[in-house]
Design a protein around this motif. Sequence first.
Motif, PDB file in Angstrom:
ATOM      1  N   ASP A   4       5.408  -5.879  -7.265  1.00  0.00           N
ATOM      2  CA  ASP A   4       5.979  -6.463  -6.045  1.00  0.00           C
ATOM      3  C   ASP A   4       7.322  -5.840  -5.687  1.00  0.00           C
ATOM      4  O   ASP A   4       7.578  -5.510  -4.528  1.00  0.00           O
ATOM      5  CB  ASP A   4       6.124  -7.978  -6.180  1.00  0.00           C
ATOM      6  N   LYS A   8       8.221  -3.567  -2.381  1.00  0.00           N
ATOM      7  CA  LYS A   8       9.325  -3.953  -1.496  1.00  0.00           C
ATOM      8  C   LYS A   8      10.317  -2.805  -1.350  1.00  0.00           C
ATOM      9  O   LYS A   8      10.833  -2.555  -0.261  1.00  0.00           O
ATOM     10  CB  LYS A   8      10.024  -5.209  -2.018  1.00  0.00           C
ATOM     11  N   GLY A  31      -1.800  -4.285  -5.121  1.00  0.00           N
ATOM     12  CA  GLY A  31      -0.809  -4.985  -4.320  1.00  0.00           C
ATOM     13  C   GLY A  31      -0.519  -4.186  -3.069  1.00  0.00           C
ATOM     14  O   GLY A  31      -0.687  -2.969  -3.057  1.00  0.00           O
TER      15      GLY A  31
END
Length: 124
Positions: A4, A8, A31
């Motif tokens: 994650d 980002k 993801g």
Amino acid sequence: MNIDTALKEAMSIGGALGAALVDYDSGMSLGSVGGNAERLNLEVAAAGNTEVVRSKLRVISALGLNDGIEDILITLHRQYHLIRLLEPAKGNPTLFLYLVLDRERANLALARHYLKRIETNLMV
């Protein structure tokens, strides 16, 4: 850094429209962030780009090259699609980072540099 956080960070790259971590063995995304169903479906793009990676790996093998893929760039009229294979030495021999950039806002050299840095710090 986890998946994650890595995604980002990829989205913080100037001009980023979407990013994903993809297993090219299965075609599945581990993801993704960004994109949208109408203009940039990252799940479809991730699955399709597994074929690009597999194809290039077959060509390298057929040519008998003792080499590997660092990254693959697909240049569209309005976008850059950057595929960066993760180093097999990190224990992830079939993963790649996929980044879609708006061509008018992106700096391709910086994007490649940042993606390499993200790869170095990524723990899967």
